[in-house]
Design an enzyme around this catalytic site. Sequence first.
Site, PDB file in Angstrom:
ATOM      1  N   GLU A 264       1.023  -1.119  -0.381  1.00  0.00           N
ATOM      2  CA  GLU A 264       0.042  -0.090  -0.275  1.00  0.00           C
ATOM      3  C   GLU A 264       1.069   1.301   0.214  1.00  0.00           C
ATOM      4  OE1 GLU A 264      -2.080  -1.065   2.909  1.00  0.00           O
ATOM      5  OE2 GLU A 264      -3.781  -1.563   2.695  1.00  0.00           O
TER       6      GLU A 264
ATOM      7  N   GLU B 225       6.842 -21.958   7.761  1.00  0.00           N
ATOM      8  CA  GLU B 225       7.937 -21.235   9.274  1.00  0.00           C
ATOM      9  C   GLU B 225       8.685 -21.835   9.725  1.00  0.00           C
ATOM     10  OE1 GLU B 225       5.079 -21.654  13.228  1.00  0.00           O
ATOM     11  OE2 GLU B 225       3.878 -20.776  11.263  1.00  0.00           O
TER      12      GLU B 225
END
Length: 269
Positions: free
Chosen positions: A81, A112
């Site tokens: 953004e 992960e």
Amino acid sequence: MSFTKTTEQASKYEHLEQMSVADLLKNINNEDKTVPLAVEKTLPQIEHLVTEIVTKMKKGGRLFYIGAGTSGRLGIVDASECPPTFGVSFDLVLGIIAGGDTAIRRAVENAEDDTTQAWEDLKAHSITPNDVVVGIAASGTTPYVISGLERCNENGISTGCITCNAGSPLAKTAQFPIEVVVGPEFVTGSSRMKAGTAQKLILNMISTTAMIQLGKVKGNKMVDMQLSNDKLVDRGIKMIMDEIPVDYKQAGELLKQYGSVRNAVDNYK
């Protein structure tokens, strides 16, 4: 050394499946109300990290977010953004998620837990000591994130983190840790809820404050925003009208000619 994961502690609410829709919504909302207060307690930690980020960016550095699962996705959202909002290049703020782009939509098994891949992912972007890497992990124990920050520390790269447990291995690894303790989740262990909300709030604060410090906002306006749709063009035109004595049509012509609100205002004669 062990520590208490408040993000994994049992919910304060029992028998959720027996609650009405109204009660579920009310109780979730009541829990969510506590998140801004938890964030407020971390403002000094956020300030230290943002100050480091701004210092490095003014020297040509970049900001990296690394995370897994929800945390990784939140970092990617914030990074993606920045260009449309502040008109910066797409490689100034970057989000990296364990498991690669596939993991944005679907979980990648064991990603992960990988203790070597984060550093490889960062090296693919030619990371340097001018950059800052922020690890995001609600648990504070994600191996992908911790190992990435460890390698950054070894290579003279500034490190920060956002975690929702106090005294975690991640916080102890980061040079500029942010520990926002939101407590047990409404659904036990579902850290996409309060923990995720806290992380999102802090990410907004980090990137927005850094961009303002870098001069990407004038007054309170996004003068460098990308004009990627009609709504934003209309907003840009009105911003120009607020700054200089022109009507809607003239402002639109200036915006089209100069390509941004800042340039239109600066070049007006």
